[in-house]
Design a protein around this motif. Structure first.
Motif, PDB file in Angstrom:
ATOM      1  N   UNK A   1       0.827  -1.187   0.000  1.00 52.50           N
ATOM      2  CA  UNK A   1       0.000   0.000   0.000  1.00 52.50           C
ATOM      3  C   UNK A   1       0.877   1.258   0.000  1.00 52.50           C
ATOM      4  N   UNK A   2       1.922   1.279   0.822  1.00 54.40           N
ATOM      5  CA  UNK A   2       2.770   2.470   0.868  1.00 54.40           C
ATOM      6  C   UNK A   2       3.486   2.705  -0.456  1.00 54.40           C
ATOM      7  N   UNK A   3       3.709   1.635  -1.191  1.00 59.90           N
ATOM      8  CA  UNK A   3       4.361   1.770  -2.490  1.00 59.90           C
ATOM      9  C   UNK A   3       3.363   2.090  -3.600  1.00 59.90           C
ATOM     10  N   UNK A   4       2.095   2.187  -3.217  1.00 56.71           N
ATOM     11  CA  UNK A   4       1.000   2.461  -4.144  1.00 56.71           C
ATOM     12  C   UNK A   4       0.837   1.367  -5.192  1.00 56.71           C
ATOM     13  N   UNK A   5       1.211   0.159  -4.838  1.00 57.08           N
ATOM     14  CA  UNK A   5       1.011  -1.009  -5.704  1.00 57.08           C
ATOM     15  C   UNK A   5      -0.298  -1.670  -5.300  1.00 57.08           C
ATOM     16  N   UNK A   6      -1.386  -0.985  -5.577  1.00 57.87           N
ATOM     17  CA  UNK A   6      -2.688  -1.424  -5.097  1.00 57.87           C
ATOM     18  C   UNK A   6      -3.132  -2.735  -5.730  1.00 57.87           C
ATOM     19  N   UNK A   7      -2.830  -2.938  -6.997  1.00 51.63           N
ATOM     20  CA  UNK A   7      -3.191  -4.186  -7.665  1.00 51.63           C
ATOM     21  C   UNK A   7      -2.471  -5.359  -7.018  1.00 51.63           C
ATOM     22  N   UNK A   8      -1.200  -5.181  -6.726  1.00 52.98           N
ATOM     23  CA  UNK A   8      -0.417  -6.222  -6.075  1.00 52.98           C
ATOM     24  C   UNK A   8      -0.941  -6.484  -4.670  1.00 52.98           C
ATOM     25  N   UNK A   9      -1.286  -5.435  -3.953  1.00 53.84           N
ATOM     26  CA  UNK A   9      -1.840  -5.591  -2.603  1.00 53.84           C
ATOM     27  C   UNK A   9      -3.151  -6.371  -2.652  1.00 53.84           C
ATOM     28  N   UNK A  10      -3.957  -6.119  -3.672  1.00 50.54           N
ATOM     29  CA  UNK A  10      -5.223  -6.840  -3.805  1.00 50.54           C
ATOM     30  C   UNK A  10      -4.979  -8.327  -4.043  1.00 50.54           C
ATOM     31  N   UNK A  11      -4.041  -8.642  -4.908  1.00 52.80           N
ATOM     32  CA  UNK A  11      -3.717 -10.041  -5.198  1.00 52.80           C
ATOM     33  C   UNK A  11      -3.188 -10.736  -3.945  1.00 52.80           C
ATOM     34  N   UNK A  12      -2.324 -10.048  -3.196  1.00 49.66           N
ATOM     35  CA  UNK A  12      -1.745 -10.642  -1.994  1.00 49.66           C
ATOM     36  C   UNK A  12      -2.754 -10.779  -0.861  1.00 49.66           C
ATOM     37  N   UNK A  13      -3.818  -9.998  -0.887  1.00 57.07           N
ATOM     38  CA  UNK A  13      -4.814 -10.072   0.180  1.00 57.07           C
ATOM     39  C   UNK A  13      -5.888 -11.123  -0.072  1.00 57.07           C
ATOM     40  N   UNK A  14      -6.009 -11.600  -1.296  1.00 57.77           N
ATOM     41  CA  UNK A  14      -7.064 -12.557  -1.638  1.00 57.77           C
ATOM     42  C   UNK A  14      -7.057 -13.835  -0.800  1.00 57.77           C
ATOM     43  N   UNK A  15      -5.901 -14.418  -0.472  1.00 58.20           N
ATOM     44  CA  UNK A  15      -5.932 -15.654   0.326  1.00 58.20           C
ATOM     45  C   UNK A  15      -6.568 -15.498   1.708  1.00 58.20           C
TER      46      UNK A  15
END
Length: 83
Positions: free
Chosen positions: A1-15
Motif C-alpha cells: 500500500x505504501x508503495x502504491x502497488x494497489x493491484x499487487x496488494x489486492x492479489x496478496x490479500x485474496x488468500x
C-alpha cells in the motif's frame, strides 16, 4: 500500500478472504496460545483491506467492506457491553 502497488496488494490479500477461517483464530492453535480467544487478524489490517478497493476504483466494494467491518465492530461492542 505504501508503495502504491494497489493491484499487487489486492492479489496478496485474496488468500485471507473475509477473515472468518478457523486458522485465523487463537483457538485453532491451543498448543501455542492456550485458552486465548479471538482473532489473530489485527483491526488495522482489516481496515486496510476494507479500504483497498477504493484505490482500484471499486468504490461500492470498499463501502460494502467498510459496512461489514462496522457491523462486526458493533457486534463485538455489544457482546462486551453485556459483561
Amino acid at each position: 500500500m505504501k508503495l502504491r502497488s494497489f493491484s499487487l496488494a489486492e492479489v496478496e490479500s485474496e488468500p485471507f478472504g473475509d477473515f472468518d477461517r478457523p486458522d485465523l483464530y487463537f483457538q485453532f492453535y491451543p498448543e501455542l496460545y492456550g485458552g486465548r480467544m479471538g482473532s489473530l487478524v489485527p483491526f488495522a489490517f482489516r481496515l486496510l483491506l476494507a479500504e483497498l478497493p477504493q484505490y482500484l476504483t471499486k468504490h461500492q466494494e470498499a463501502l460494502n467492506r467498510l459496512h461489514t467491518l462496522l457491523a462486526t465492530v458493533r457486534k463485538v461492542l455489544f457482546l462486551f457491553s453485556n459483561f
